[in-house]
Write a protein that holds these residues in place. Sequence first.
Motif, mmCIF file in Angstrom:
data_model
loop_
_atom_site.group_PDB
_atom_site.id
_atom_site.type_symbol
_atom_site.label_atom_id
_atom_site.label_comp_id
_atom_site.label_asym_id
_atom_site.label_seq_id
_atom_site.Cartn_x
_atom_site.Cartn_y
_atom_site.Cartn_z
ATOM 1 N N LEU A 53 64.841 -2.705 -3.713
ATOM 2 C CA LEU A 53 65.891 -1.681 -3.653
ATOM 3 C C LEU A 53 66.639 -1.731 -2.319
ATOM 4 O O LEU A 53 67.869 -1.651 -2.286
ATOM 5 C CB LEU A 53 65.277 -0.285 -3.825
ATOM 6 C CG LEU A 53 64.857 0.095 -5.245
ATOM 7 C CD1 LEU A 53 64.280 1.509 -5.254
ATOM 8 C CD2 LEU A 53 66.042 0.022 -6.195
ATOM 9 N N LEU A 54 65.895 -1.881 -1.238
ATOM 10 C CA LEU A 54 66.545 -1.930 0.075
ATOM 11 C C LEU A 54 67.486 -3.127 0.168
ATOM 12 O O LEU A 54 68.598 -3.013 0.689
ATOM 13 C CB LEU A 54 65.493 -1.995 1.199
ATOM 14 C CG LEU A 54 64.645 -0.726 1.393
ATOM 15 C CD1 LEU A 54 63.567 -0.949 2.444
ATOM 16 C CD2 LEU A 54 65.514 0.462 1.783
ATOM 17 N N MET B 180 58.610 5.274 1.870
ATOM 18 C CA MET B 180 57.614 5.468 0.794
ATOM 19 C C MET B 180 56.891 6.807 0.957
ATOM 20 O O MET B 180 56.693 7.549 -0.007
ATOM 21 C CB MET B 180 56.592 4.321 0.817
ATOM 22 C CG MET B 180 57.165 2.986 0.358
ATOM 23 S SD MET B 180 56.095 1.587 0.749
ATOM 24 C CE MET B 180 54.781 1.848 -0.401
ATOM 25 N N GLY C 283 60.698 1.042 6.059
ATOM 26 C CA GLY C 283 60.268 1.031 4.670
ATOM 27 C C GLY C 283 59.078 1.912 4.338
ATOM 28 O O GLY C 283 59.135 2.724 3.411
ATOM 29 N N TYR C 284 57.993 1.751 5.104
ATOM 30 C CA TYR C 284 56.793 2.520 4.759
ATOM 31 C C TYR C 284 57.030 4.016 4.926
ATOM 32 O O TYR C 284 56.530 4.821 4.149
ATOM 33 C CB TYR C 284 55.620 2.045 5.626
ATOM 34 C CG TYR C 284 54.328 2.730 5.249
ATOM 35 C CD1 TYR C 284 53.877 2.694 3.929
ATOM 36 C CD2 TYR C 284 53.572 3.416 6.193
ATOM 37 C CE1 TYR C 284 52.697 3.332 3.563
ATOM 38 C CE2 TYR C 284 52.391 4.042 5.837
ATOM 39 C CZ TYR C 284 51.955 4.001 4.514
ATOM 40 O OH TYR C 284 50.794 4.634 4.157
ATOM 41 N N VAL D 207 56.378 7.901 -6.816
ATOM 42 C CA VAL D 207 55.909 6.970 -5.778
ATOM 43 C C VAL D 207 56.710 5.677 -5.916
ATOM 44 O O VAL D 207 57.081 5.289 -7.021
ATOM 45 C CB VAL D 207 54.396 6.664 -5.886
ATOM 46 C CG1 VAL D 207 53.569 7.846 -5.463
ATOM 47 C CG2 VAL D 207 54.039 6.223 -7.285
ATOM 48 N N VAL D 208 56.979 5.072 -4.799
ATOM 49 C CA VAL D 208 57.720 3.808 -4.809
ATOM 50 C C VAL D 208 56.816 2.725 -4.253
ATOM 51 O O VAL D 208 56.295 2.853 -3.134
ATOM 52 C CB VAL D 208 59.007 3.898 -3.950
ATOM 53 C CG1 VAL D 208 59.836 2.629 -4.098
ATOM 54 C CG2 VAL D 208 59.835 5.106 -4.339
ATOM 55 N N GLY D 209 56.611 1.693 -5.016
ATOM 56 C CA GLY D 209 55.776 0.579 -4.574
ATOM 57 C C GLY D 209 56.507 -0.253 -3.529
ATOM 58 O O GLY D 209 57.741 -0.251 -3.469
ATOM 59 N N ALA D 210 55.719 -0.977 -2.733
ATOM 60 C CA ALA D 210 56.304 -1.771 -1.652
ATOM 61 C C ALA D 210 57.287 -2.812 -2.177
ATOM 62 O O ALA D 210 58.362 -3.016 -1.604
ATOM 63 C CB ALA D 210 55.184 -2.447 -0.868
ATOM 64 N N GLY D 211 56.923 -3.455 -3.276
ATOM 65 C CA GLY D 211 57.802 -4.489 -3.833
ATOM 66 C C GLY D 211 59.075 -3.899 -4.400
ATOM 67 O O GLY D 211 60.164 -4.461 -4.238
ATOM 68 N N THR D 212 58.936 -2.779 -5.067
ATOM 69 C CA THR D 212 60.112 -2.110 -5.632
ATOM 70 C C THR D 212 61.038 -1.655 -4.503
ATOM 71 O O THR D 212 62.260 -1.855 -4.566
ATOM 72 C CB THR D 212 59.669 -0.893 -6.478
ATOM 73 O OG1 THR D 212 58.837 -1.368 -7.529
ATOM 74 C CG2 THR D 212 60.858 -0.155 -7.064
ATOM 75 N N LEU D 213 60.449 -1.066 -3.464
ATOM 76 C CA LEU D 213 61.262 -0.586 -2.345
ATOM 77 C C LEU D 213 61.963 -1.761 -1.653
ATOM 78 O O LEU D 213 63.141 -1.671 -1.299
ATOM 79 C CB LEU D 213 60.375 0.160 -1.336
ATOM 80 C CG LEU D 213 61.138 0.699 -0.122
ATOM 81 C CD1 LEU D 213 62.168 1.743 -0.546
ATOM 82 C CD2 LEU D 213 60.184 1.310 0.900
ATOM 83 N N TYR D 214 61.233 -2.841 -1.508
ATOM 84 C CA TYR D 214 61.807 -4.022 -0.856
ATOM 85 C C TYR D 214 63.030 -4.513 -1.643
ATOM 86 O O TYR D 214 64.080 -4.815 -1.058
ATOM 87 C CB TYR D 214 60.746 -5.114 -0.791
ATOM 88 C CG TYR D 214 61.218 -6.380 -0.130
ATOM 89 C CD1 TYR D 214 61.349 -6.459 1.253
ATOM 90 C CD2 TYR D 214 61.538 -7.501 -0.889
ATOM 91 C CE1 TYR D 214 61.794 -7.618 1.860
ATOM 92 C CE2 TYR D 214 61.975 -8.660 -0.290
ATOM 93 C CZ TYR D 214 62.101 -8.720 1.077
ATOM 94 O OH TYR D 214 62.551 -9.868 1.663
#
Lengths: 384, 108
Positions: free
Chosen positions: B52-53, B31, B27-28, B43-50
């Motif tokens: 999305l994944l 990002m 994940g990181y 930029v993709v925030g951690a929560g958004t990426l989480y």
Amino acid sequence: MNMRLGFFPYEAINYKAAQAWLDRRAERGWALKRVWLGCVALLQRAEAPRHFVDLDARGGFDGDVDADYLQLCADAGWELVQNLRGMLLFRSAPGKSPVPIQTDSGIEWERFWEKYRPRFRNILVTLLCLGLLAVALALPSRRNFTAMLALNSGLLYALYVVLMIAYIALEWVHSRWYLARCRRSGRVEDPGPAAAVLGSLCWLRVPILCLCLLFMVLEPFAGKTVDLDWYPMNEEYTATVEACRGWPVVMASDLGLPDSEDSRRLEGFRSPLMDFLEYRELTDGEGPDVPVYILTTERYDCLSESLAKWAVRRRREETRNGAFLWGELEWEPAPGLGFDECYICRDGSYLLFRQGGTVVLTGCSGVDLTTEQSLTAVRERVLK
Amino acid sequence: MARKKLETLSEQMYYVLLALHTGPMHGYRIMQQVSGLTGGRVVVGAGTLYALLGRFEEEGVIRLCGTEEGRKSYELTPAGRQVLENEFERLRRQVSDGARLLEKRDAE
């Protein structure tokens, strides 16, 4: 001072208001360290701190947070401070200026809507239950609810119920308005100062409930003004005629009846609104031809005249439905007896009157309390 | 199924898939890759990426391919590659249509 406290009452549905609150503190160099007791935020000095409040998508209660999610946040430079009421409170790691945790307002809104859409139903069910409770309370009852105003625990409980109803009703209105606003904009908006008011109302219930429980425990000891009791089986003869005479209640001897040798009880409670006394006497004369008299006196010294008027109205309704030892009483106005307000029933053997802020309900089967002699005795005892 | 639900990708979705197109990563790293690919514009925030994944995995667009030091690594599936290519084609047409019209107006 490197530490300071703040009131943090926000619920998860208003997490954007919590975010705004923390942002304002961060601008002044304060970072969140911990939230105590669910609503007391402990802040500490920090270099350019940043906060992010996210919804805990997994549940609504404090508990474990998804480890993968936390790892991702930690890698990105966010430290989890606390999982509070379904909100995840983050602050930036020292020396870092991370990207906000949520960067897609559409995804954030979808998740928010999915979580809070069922809330409408829950609130409606709660309102329905409260409505049913209100109907149940309004239905005829034989209990003396009027005297509950003399109990501190009763007052606190009433305050608690009022606050709870106000909170649920306001929250329902606010949630509808807020969710409609968010739907229009397609993103989770800051709900504004209403969130803090609602949160405070919600938290105000906690100390009131605690006080209520405390008073419920202490009331039998601390709230009583008088507790005199005597009946033949009781070894402690406390409710002597002399002891009871010191209190402004109508006694059998005042009405020319023989003093009780059977049972006598005087009990009183006091709250800021009302001073309540209840006296009961059972006179069992010797011999088969001597009648038994059951005398009861209730006395309410109210804080105001309007409260006393309410007490009269309420007691009339309660006793109309049937009262302990008395049965159902049908009251008729008796304006000519010289009180501010007066009602009688059963040929004058029951008397309910108000004089200023004092309300007296007294009755004795088989005795006419409306005779000049009885009225003088009653006035002498309870109004002097 | 995946193509139906993910017919149109948001900018962040597109770049997350594009980052994974370069190879499996956690994940990181995604990002960082997205930020690097766009020069910090996206930029993709951690929560958004989480989120999305999770959604991509559910749709079969990506799959878990390993875990290292508590960090899950993902890779694109063939279906995911197809979604990415479709989106690229859609964007290319958009740019092409825009260029045709806008350049024509500029020429006039």
